[in-house]
Design an enzyme around this catalytic site. Structure first.
Site, PDB file in Angstrom:
ATOM      1  N   ASP A  10       0.791  -1.246   0.000  1.00 24.95           N
ATOM      2  CA  ASP A  10       0.000   0.000   0.000  1.00 24.95           C
ATOM      3  C   ASP A  10       0.825   1.299   0.000  1.00 24.95           C
ATOM      4  O   ASP A  10       0.508   2.240   0.743  1.00 24.95           O
ATOM      5  CB  ASP A  10      -0.963   0.033   1.199  1.00 24.95           C
ATOM      6  CG  ASP A  10      -1.996  -1.092   1.172  1.00 24.95           C
ATOM      7  OD1 ASP A  10      -1.889  -1.975   0.307  1.00 24.95           O
ATOM      8  OD2 ASP A  10      -2.896  -1.078   2.017  1.00 24.95           O
ATOM      9  N   LYS A  99      -7.035  -4.792  -3.219  1.00 27.10           N
ATOM     10  CA  LYS A  99      -7.927  -5.234  -2.134  1.00 27.10           C
ATOM     11  C   LYS A  99      -8.892  -4.120  -1.773  1.00 27.10           C
ATOM     12  O   LYS A  99      -8.640  -2.952  -2.051  1.00 27.10           O
ATOM     13  CB  LYS A  99      -7.109  -5.627  -0.904  1.00 27.10           C
ATOM     14  CG  LYS A  99      -6.299  -4.478  -0.300  1.00 27.10           C
ATOM     15  CD  LYS A  99      -5.352  -4.994   0.760  1.00 27.10           C
ATOM     16  CE  LYS A  99      -4.367  -3.956   1.217  1.00 27.10           C
ATOM     17  NZ  LYS A  99      -4.943  -2.832   1.958  1.00 27.10           N
ATOM     18  N   CYS A 143      -1.933  -2.488   7.820  1.00 27.42           N
ATOM     19  CA  CYS A 143      -1.913  -3.435   6.701  1.00 27.42           C
ATOM     20  C   CYS A 143      -0.648  -4.286   6.672  1.00 27.42           C
ATOM     21  O   CYS A 143      -0.692  -5.451   6.271  1.00 27.42           O
ATOM     22  CB  CYS A 143      -2.118  -2.682   5.389  1.00 27.42           C
ATOM     23  SG  CYS A 143      -3.769  -1.935   5.314  1.00 27.42           S
TER      24      CYS A 143
END
Ligand SMILES: [Zn+2]
Length: 202
Positions: A10, A99, A143
Site C-alpha cells: 500500500d 484489495k 496493513c
C-alpha cells in the site's frame, strides 16, 4: 532466495504526507523499498505490490458506517502508487494485487488482495513456489501487520522489513506493539543489509 518474494504494502499517495489518510513520514519508505525491489528483481524473485482499491461508496469509510476518511478510491490520484516508487510493472515477476474493491469489505491484509479480480495472493505465491515473504510498506500497525500475520497463518515464513515500514500510531506505541505481535506469531525482523547478505548466501 529461490523461494522468496517481496510484498510491498500500500505505498499509495493517500497514505503518504499530503494524502487523505497520511502515515507520518510514510514516503520515507519509498527509497528503501526501491532498493528491496531492485534486489528482488535482480535475482528473479517475485515482487508483489498491494494497493487499497476502494469503490467511492464503501462500508470501510466513515460516511457509510466505517471508521476511515475516504481514501484510495479506484482511479483517483490518491490510489496511485507513490510517484517515486520504482515498480517495473513490465517485469515478468512484478505483480500488482488489489484489495478492498468490495463495498462491504474492509481489507487490511494483502492476503485479501487478488491478482486482477481472480487469483488470491496466497495462490499466486504458491503458484510461483514462494515459501518466504518479506513484507514492508504502509502502515506497520495496520496493513503490514495484517499481511505478516496472515502470511504466517497461511503457512509462509514471514520477515517484517523494519526499515521499509512506517506506522500510523493512533496510540503512541501501536507500531512497537504490532512488531511484538508479529514476532510472537513467528515473524523475523530484518533490514536491507541483512536481506541482501542472506540473498548472497543462498
Ligand atoms: Zn482502505
Amino acid at each position: 532466495m529461490a523461494h522468496d518474494a517481496l510484498i510491498v504494502v500500500d505505498v499509495q499517495n493517500d497514505f503518504c504526507p499530503g494524502g487523505a489518510l497520511a502515515v507520518p513520514d510514510g514516503d520515507a519508505v519509498v527509497p528503501v523499498l526501491n532498493e528491496y525491489i531492485r534486489a528482488f528483481v535482480e535475482r528473479g524473485a517475485p515482487v508483489f505490490a498491494s494497493r487499497d482499491w476502494h469503490p467511492r461508496v464503501s462500508r470501510h469509510f466513515r460516511d457509510y458506517g466505517g471508521i476511515w476518511p475516504i481514501h484510495c478510491v479506484q482511479g483517483t490520484s490518491g490510489a496511485e502508487f507513490h510517484p517515486h516508487l520504482q515498480l517495473p510493472v513490465n517485469a515478468p515477476h512484478v505483480v500488482i494485487v488489489s484489495k478492498g474493491a468490495d463495498p462491504e469489505e474492509d481489507a487490511y491484509s494483502a492476503f485479501q488482495a487478488k491478482v486482477g479480480d481472480r487469483v488470491p495472493l496466497a495462490e499466486a505465491l504458491r503458484e510461483r513456489g514462494v515459501e518466504h515473504v518479506f513484507v514492508g510498506g504502509l502502515a506497520t500497525d495496520y496493513c503490514v501487520r495484517s499481511t505478516v500475520l496472515d502470511a504466517l497463518a497461511q503457512g509462509f515464513r514471514a520477515t517484517f522489513l523494519a526499515d521499509a515500514s512506517r506506522g500510523v500510531n493512533l496510540q503512541p506505541h501501536d507500531s512497537e506493539r504490532a512488531i511484538e505481535e508479529m514476532v510472537r506469531a513467528g515473524a523475523d525482523v530484518a533490514t536491507l543489509r541483512q536481506v541482501e547478505e542472506s540473498g548472497r548466501a543462498h
